[in-house]
Design an enzyme around this catalytic site. Structure first.
Site, PDB file in Angstrom:
ATOM      1  N   LYS A  31       0.843  -1.198   0.000  1.00 48.36           N
ATOM      2  CA  LYS A  31       0.000   0.000   0.000  1.00 48.36           C
ATOM      3  C   LYS A  31       0.883   1.256   0.000  1.00 48.36           C
ATOM      4  CE  LYS A  31      -3.570   2.200   2.773  1.00 48.36           C
ATOM      5  NZ  LYS A  31      -4.536   2.077   3.853  1.00 48.36           N
ATOM      6  N   GLU A  82      10.568  -4.689   4.424  1.00 49.86           N
ATOM      7  CA  GLU A  82      10.641  -6.100   4.030  1.00 49.86           C
ATOM      8  C   GLU A  82      10.329  -6.240   2.536  1.00 49.86           C
ATOM      9  OE1 GLU A  82       8.953  -4.931   6.624  1.00 49.86           O
ATOM     10  OE2 GLU A  82       9.091  -6.258   8.363  1.00 49.86           O
ATOM     11  N   GLY A 130      -4.920  -2.001   4.892  1.00 48.18           N
ATOM     12  CA  GLY A 130      -4.114  -3.124   4.409  1.00 48.18           C
ATOM     13  C   GLY A 130      -4.770  -4.473   4.652  1.00 48.18           C
ATOM     14  N   ARG A 131      -5.264  -4.685   5.862  1.00 47.27           N
ATOM     15  CA  ARG A 131      -5.829  -6.005   6.201  1.00 47.27           C
ATOM     16  C   ARG A 131      -7.246  -6.202   5.665  1.00 47.27           C
ATOM     17  NH1 ARG A 131      -4.660  -2.742  10.328  1.00 47.27           N
ATOM     18  NH2 ARG A 131      -6.329  -1.970  11.668  1.00 47.27           N
ATOM     19  N   GLU A 136      -4.607  -6.860  14.784  1.00 48.66           N
ATOM     20  CA  GLU A 136      -4.098  -5.547  14.361  1.00 48.66           C
ATOM     21  C   GLU A 136      -5.235  -4.518  14.429  1.00 48.66           C
ATOM     22  OE1 GLU A 136      -2.463  -4.368  10.270  1.00 48.66           O
ATOM     23  OE2 GLU A 136      -0.624  -4.819  11.333  1.00 48.66           O
ATOM     24  N   HIS A 156      -4.320 -33.464  17.451  1.00 49.27           N
ATOM     25  CA  HIS A 156      -3.188 -34.286  17.862  1.00 49.27           C
ATOM     26  C   HIS A 156      -2.051 -33.420  18.376  1.00 49.27           C
ATOM     27  CE1 HIS A 156      -5.095 -37.890  16.284  1.00 49.27           C
ATOM     28  NE2 HIS A 156      -5.635 -37.045  15.430  1.00 49.27           N
ATOM     29  N   LYS A 205       9.296  -0.887  14.236  1.00 51.81           N
ATOM     30  CA  LYS A 205       9.856  -0.535  12.918  1.00 51.81           C
ATOM     31  C   LYS A 205      10.912   0.558  13.080  1.00 51.81           C
ATOM     32  CE  LYS A 205       5.637  -1.087  10.166  1.00 51.81           C
ATOM     33  NZ  LYS A 205       4.642  -0.380   9.377  1.00 51.81           N
TER      34      LYS A 205
HETATM   35  O1  F6P Z   1       3.219  -3.083   9.697  1.00 54.51           O
HETATM   36  C1  F6P Z   1       1.852  -3.213   9.580  1.00 54.51           C
HETATM   37  C2  F6P Z   1       1.371  -2.885   8.207  1.00 54.51           C
HETATM   38  O2  F6P Z   1       1.291  -1.514   8.031  1.00 54.51           O
HETATM   39  C3  F6P Z   1       0.035  -3.554   7.936  1.00 54.51           C
HETATM   40  O3  F6P Z   1      -1.035  -2.864   8.440  1.00 54.51           O
HETATM   41  C4  F6P Z   1       0.062  -3.698   6.472  1.00 54.51           C
HETATM   42  O4  F6P Z   1      -0.879  -4.632   6.023  1.00 54.51           O
HETATM   43  C5  F6P Z   1       1.486  -4.140   6.259  1.00 54.51           C
HETATM   44  O5  F6P Z   1       2.222  -3.405   7.210  1.00 54.51           O
HETATM   45  C6  F6P Z   1       2.036  -3.913   4.885  1.00 54.51           C
HETATM   46  O6  F6P Z   1       2.010  -2.564   4.526  1.00 54.51           O
HETATM   47  P1  F6P Z   1       2.213  -2.132   3.027  1.00 54.51           P
HETATM   48  O7  F6P Z   1       1.098  -2.736   2.243  1.00 54.51           O
HETATM   49  O8  F6P Z   1       2.173  -0.640   3.043  1.00 54.51           O
HETATM   50  O9  F6P Z   1       3.530  -2.652   2.560  1.00 54.51           O
END
Ligand code: F6P
Length: 540
Positions: free
Chosen positions: A199, A205, A257-258, A343, A374, A503
């Site tokens: 987003k 990452e 995002g979620r 979240e 199990h 972060k």
């Molecule tokens: O670190 C949390 C977050 O902001 C989430 O809410 C989001 O889904 C994820 O990181 C990824 O964010 P982006 O889509 O901006 O890379």
């Protein structure tokens, strides 16, 4: 006004603590009266300690908290995400034929439809080979993203395996190079398409993985950018990364995002199952929206699911909740719901800036049945902590030649909820030791360890078959459940400030590792660990 309603819920819960759930079934209409049907799905909440009074207090709590008004505000694009001054309009993404929805006086629907058409055209061309790699038709798609930009499509692609007739899909999320290396090790760069999903297009990452994939591809592909696409709200950043505009699928900041699987973040899913099936998935979500938006709270599946969650966590004091899909292909659903629920509602301060008077949402965890049986089910049945369980089970599987498997799955699912509720007392357990060559003391000692206390609550969601439409319904059900819970608790379910501090510290710690200067770490424990880690990496 809510204080009085909360008081009534808490006193109903107090009264329920000594109630036998199994005993409630003396009323032989209970199962019907404590279950509801919406859009082909049955939600059975009869195996809880709720009685009529308790249920009524919960519904009154929802009224007092203004759930109906909040629901309308969400669907009509009001800026309910106050801390970010944004609407939360993921529902618009799955209702493309719906009425206009205005944000800041602008109807957002035409843009959504246009992006959807572009996604459709792109997915179609990837599937039929018109969009190809240097080495020919695309055989593999890698979605690079994390959190909401990964969990939704990763969960849904796995869930809908029987409908997957497009290129193979892979999901790389972790900054741990192992994730990327293991994925790339089996792929040919010349026939791989990379979708960078973020987003913000700043997530470390994702950007690190995207750059490394770009380098991997550049080793054998002349123009890697021709095999990249991006999904983001940040078009300048996607351009700076070198992704051509026609391969960028945007969405607005009012899609959290979620909550984003319904739009371009679902591109890998659309490529996997095709636009038509993806459309059915959206229809499923929209069906649940229509149910949620128009049904009275006591017959409203998301609202009742939320209220039962509140009953168990705030009322009965159970700290966690287990999600147990008896559906192997929903193996990523617990992880998906961990983000969606924790979240969104894992908070302790409300929209008014005050500490929440009744706390936030519970810890959510889980694993598919029957595997969980199990492993951790021992604790569910006999541990000290009571864990309310949510079972999911289909009427039919996708494997007609393996119906016996599905019947066993169903029997196991229903057996677990019955065992949790009914348990087995000492007297019955003792009767299982007839004529044993043991002393009475030994028999009793043994029997006590085999007693099941029972009276452990669960709910079950049953659905016909895990089709795209049903998956859409299930996800939308959980989204609205989280929303109702958030409204009642008085928190904002659409921000996530709690992920920021880690972060920031990671950013400041990165040079400690990059430049191997552990003494620069601020804290004693962090310094010790950093010294150990940097030293070990030199020694080997
Ligand atoms: O670190 C949390 C977050 O902001 C989430 O809410 C989001 O889904 C994820 O990181 C990824 O964010 P982006 O889509 O901006 O890379």
């Amino acid at each position: 006004m809510t204080a009085k309603a909360w008081k009534a819920v808490l006193s109903a819960a107090e009264a329920a603590k000594s109630r036998s759930i199994a005993g409630l079934f003396e009323d032989d209409t209970r199962a019907e009266r404590y279950s509801l049907v919406a859009s082909d799905m049955l939600f059975d909440y009869s195996k809880t300690a709720l009685d009529d009074t308790a249920r009524e207090t919960l519904i009154q709590l929802a009224h007092a908290a203004g759930v109906e008004d909040a629901r309308r505000s969400m669907f009509t694009g009001e800026k309910i995400n106050a801390s970010e001054n944004r609407a939360a309009l993921h529902t618009a993404l799955r209702n493309l034929n719906g009425p206009p929805v205005f944000v800041d006086g602008v109807d957002v629907m035409p843009d959504l439809r246009e992006t959807f058409e572009r996604m459709k055209a792109f997915a179609k061309m990837v599937r039929d080979g018109r969009i190809a790699g240097q080495g020919g038709a695309i055989t593999d798609v890698i979605n690079i993203g994390i959190g909401g930009s990964d969990l939704g499509p990763a969960m849904a692609v796995r869930a809908l395996t029987p409908y997957h007739d497009g290129p193979r899909c892979h999901f790389v999320s972790n900054v741990d190079g192992a994730d990327l290396a293991d994925t790339l090790s089996n792929l040919a760069p010349e026939t791989t398409l990379v979708i960078v999903s973020s987003k913000t297009f700043t997530t470390i990452e994702t950007m690190t993985n995207a750059s490394s994939v770009q380098k991997w591809m550049a080793r054998s592909v002349t123009d890697p950018s021709a095999q990249f696409a991006a999904v983001s709200t940040a078009k300048e950043r996607t351009a700076a990364f070198g992704i051509p505009t026609e391969r960028v699928f945007g969405f607005a900041d009012w899609v959290g995002g979620r909550y984003s699987i319904w739009g371009p973040i679902g591109l890998s899913l659309m490529i996997a199952i095709g636009a038509e099936r993806f459309g059915e998935f959206l229809e499923g979500g929209a069906r649940m929206d229509a149910h949620f938006a128009t049904t009275a709270l006591d017959r409203n599946m998301p609202a009742m699911l939320a209220l039962i969650g509140i009953w168990h966590h705030q009322g009965m004091g159970y700290p966690t909740r287990a999600v147990l899909p008896y559906e192997h292909r929903l193996s990523r659903l617990p992880a998906y719901l961990q983000q969606l629920e924790m979240e969104s509602n894992g908070k302790s301060v409300g929209v008014d800036g005050e500490a929440l008077s009744h706390g936030g949402g519970p810890i959510v965890w889980g694993e598919p049945g029957t595997n969980g049986q199990h492993a951790f089910f021992q604790l569910l049945h006999q541990g000290n902590q009571i864990v309310p369980c949510e079972f999911l089970i289909a009427s039919r599987g996708h494997e007609p030649e393996l119906t016996r498997h599905h019947e066993l799955l169903q029997a196991n699912c229903l057996a677990q909820s019955e065992a949790l509720m009914c348990g087995r007392d000492l007297e019955e357990t003792l009767s299982l030791f007839p004529g044993h060559e043991m002393t009475d003391d030994d028999i009793e000692k043994q029997a006590r360890q085999r007693v099941f206390p029972g009276n452990r609550p669960s709910v079950t969601l049953a659905y016909p078959k895990l089709t795209p439409r049903i998956l859409g319904q299930i996800i939308a059900l959980y989204e609205h459940r989280v929303f109702v819970e958030g409204v009642i608790l008085g928190l904002n379910s659409f921000d996530q400030w709690g992920v920021e501090l880690g972060k920031e510290i990671a950013k400041s710690l990165f040079p400690v590792f990059e430049e191997r200067e552990p003494t620069r770490a601020q804290n004693g424990s962090t310094r010790l660990l950093a010294s150990f880690l940097t030293k070990q990496s030199e020694d080997i």
